[in-house]
Design an enzyme around this catalytic site. Structure first.
Site, mmCIF file in Angstrom:
data_model
loop_
_atom_site.group_PDB
_atom_site.id
_atom_site.type_symbol
_atom_site.label_atom_id
_atom_site.label_comp_id
_atom_site.label_asym_id
_atom_site.label_seq_id
_atom_site.Cartn_x
_atom_site.Cartn_y
_atom_site.Cartn_z
ATOM 1 N N GLU A 122 -6.501 -10.579 -1.398
ATOM 2 C CA GLU A 122 -7.300 -10.378 -0.179
ATOM 3 C C GLU A 122 -8.779 -10.277 -0.553
ATOM 4 O O GLU A 122 -9.424 -9.253 -0.347
ATOM 5 C CB GLU A 122 -6.834 -9.119 0.565
ATOM 6 C CG GLU A 122 -5.364 -9.155 0.949
ATOM 7 C CD GLU A 122 -4.906 -7.927 1.725
ATOM 8 O OE1 GLU A 122 -5.771 -7.228 2.316
ATOM 9 O OE2 GLU A 122 -3.688 -7.669 1.745
ATOM 10 N N GLU A 174 0.804 -1.233 0.000
ATOM 11 C CA GLU A 174 0.000 0.000 0.000
ATOM 12 C C GLU A 174 0.835 1.280 0.000
ATOM 13 O O GLU A 174 0.698 2.135 0.867
ATOM 14 C CB GLU A 174 -0.973 -0.027 1.178
ATOM 15 C CG GLU A 174 -1.905 -1.229 1.129
ATOM 16 C CD GLU A 174 -2.800 -1.379 2.363
ATOM 17 O OE1 GLU A 174 -2.753 -0.495 3.245
ATOM 18 O OE2 GLU A 174 -3.529 -2.374 2.436
#
Length: 380
Positions: free
Chosen positions: A271, A166
C-alpha cells in the site's frame, strides 16, 4: 604545402567521434517510452489499488493509466467483509466480480483484500440477536462461512489473498480486536486454514502497516514463527508502504524486508503512498480510526506543491524504489495505494478536507517527474 590530406584526416577524425558518440548514446537503454510495468519486468510486479469508479469503468482516464503502467491490482474496498456480506448470509459480489474480470481481461496479478480485518467487519459478525458477543464457536463458524464463500467463489482466479489485516500493534503486542477477544490468537491460524482449504493454490498473506518499526517487526516475526511451528503455511508478508517525507528511514524499512524474508516467505510492498502533509498526531501509520479536526496549518498546499517539496518528494520516492530494486530477489510485488492524487485516501485521512500529493500520477493522471527517474533506475 598541400593541406588537403590534413583536412581529410581532421574531418575523418571528427566524423569518427560523432559516430562513436552516437553509438554510445544508442547503447544506453531508451527509457523515454517505457511504462512502469515494462521497466520492472523480470524484477517484481508493479500494482495499484482500484476503487469502485475504476472497477466499473466510470473513471476512464484512470483506467487507461492502470492498463498502461500496472500489471497487478488489488481491491481497495469492495472485497472487505462489511461490503461483501453486510448482513449474515447476504453476499454482494457485484463489484468484486467486476474487479476480478478486469484483472483477467488485462492479464494482471489479482490480489483479494482483505478477508479478516477488524476495522471494516460488519457488526453482526460479533453479536447475537440481543447484541451480545457471540460464542467462540459461533464466530469461528462465521469466519469459516465467510472465507469459504468468498475465496471459493474466486478459486483459481484470485491469485493472492490478504487473509488477515493489521492484527499486531506498533508496540508488537496483539491488537485486542473482537476476533482476538472472542477467539484468541487462534483466529489467525484458523483464517489461514480456512483460506487454504477454500483455494489450495492461492498465495496467502499477512498484511500490516508501520512494519518498519522495530517493535512491530519483532511482533510480526514472532507471530509468524508461532504459526509456522503449528504447521500453518503463510506465503508472504505485506508491508504497507504508507510513508512520509521524514519517516520511516530506509534503513529500518530494509531491516524489515530482511527480517520477513528470513522467515522463508515472500515480501510485498502492498500500500505504497507518500504523504507530503504534516501529521497532527506523529507517525500514526495507517490506523484508520485516527481522526483529527481540520486546521488550516495542516493543509499547507491546497493549490499545489512548492518546488522544494516536489524535489524532496521525488528524492524520497526514488530512494525507496532503489531500495526495492536492491532487494528485488525478496520482493514479489510493489503496489501503489491508488492511481492518482485525486482519488487517494490521503486527502481525507487523518484530517478530512486536505489536499495531498502521495502518488506517482497527478490529478490530471499525468506521470510525475519521478516516474521517469524510477523507470531509469529499474533499467540500470
Amino acid at each position: 604545402m598541400n593541406k588537403k590530406p590534413m583536412y581529410s584526416w581532421v574531418r575523418a577524425a571528427f566524423l569518427g567521434v560523432v559516430l562513436l558518440s552516437a553509438a554510445c548514446r544508442t547503447a544506453q537503454p531508451d527509457t523515454s517510452e517505457l511504462t512502469l510495468k515494462e521497466a520492472f519486468k523480470g524484477k517484481f510486479h508493479i500494482g495499484t489499488a482500484l476503487n469502485a469508479q475504476q472497477i466499473t469503468g466510470q473513471d476512464a482516464a484512470s483506467v487507461q493509466v492502470v492498463r498502461t503502467h500496472f500489471n497487478a491490482i488489488v481491491a481497495e474496498n469492495c472485497m472487505k467483509s462489511g461490503l461483501v456480506q453486510p448482513r449474515e448470509g447476504q453476499f454482494n459480489f457485484d463489484l468484486p466480480d467486476q474487479f476480478v474480470r478486469f484483472g483477467e481481461e488485462n492479464n494482471m496479478l489479482i490480489n483479494g483484500h482483505t478477508l479478516i480485518w477488524h476495522s471494516q467487519a460488519p457488526r453482526w459478525f460479533f453479536t447475537d440477536s440481543l447484541g451480545r458477543d457471540v460464542s467462540r464457536e459461533v464466530l469461528i463458524q462465521r469466519m469459516k462461512t465467510h472465507i469459504y464463500t468468498v475465496v471459493g467463489r474466486y478459486k483459481g482466479r484470485v491469485h493472492t489473498w490478504d487473509v488477515v489485516n493489521e492484527a499486531i500493534l506498533d508496540d508488537g503486542t496483539w491488537r485486542k480486536s473482537k476476533f482476538y477477544q472472542i477467539i484468541g490468537k487462534d483466529f489467525i491460524k484458523l483464517a489461514f486454514q480456512f483460506a487454504r482449504e477454500a483455494d489450495p493454490k492461492a498465495e496467502l498473506y499477512y498484511n500490516d502497516y508501520s512494519m518498519s518499526m522495530p517493535k512491530k517487526r519483532a511482533g510480526v516475526v514472532e507471530m509468524v514463527k508461532e504459526l509456522q511451528q503449528q504447521g500453518v503455511k503463510i506465503d508472504g508478508i505485506g508491508m504497507q508502504g504508507h510513508i512520509g517525507l521524514d519517516y520511516p528511514t530506509t534503513e529500518e524499512f530494509k531491516n524489515s524486508i530482511l527480517a520477513f524474508s528470513g522467515l522463508g516467505v515472500k515480501v510485498m510492498i502492498t500500500e505504497l503512498d507518500l504523504t507530503v502533509l504534516p501529521s497532527p498526531g506523529g507517525n500514526i501509520g495507517a490506523e484508520v480510526s485516527a481522526n483529527f479536526e481540520y486546521q488550516q496549518k495542516m493543509n499547507p498546499y491546497p493549490n499545489g506543491l512548492p518546488d522544494s517539496v516536489s524535489q524532496a518528494f521525488n528524492v524520497r520516492y526514488l530512494d525507496f524504489f532503489k531500495l526495492f530494486l536492491k532487494h528485488q530477489d525478496k520482493i514479489s510485488r510493489v503496489t501503489l495505494w491508488g492511481v492518482s492524487d485525486k482519488d487517494s485516501w490521503r486527502n481525507g485521512w487523518p484530517v478530512r478536507g486536505r489536499t495531498d500529493y502521495p502518488l506517482l500520477f497527478d490529478r490530471e493522471y499525468k506521470p510525475k517527474a519521478v516516474v521517469k527517474s524510477i523507470i531509469q533506475a529499474a533499467q540500470q
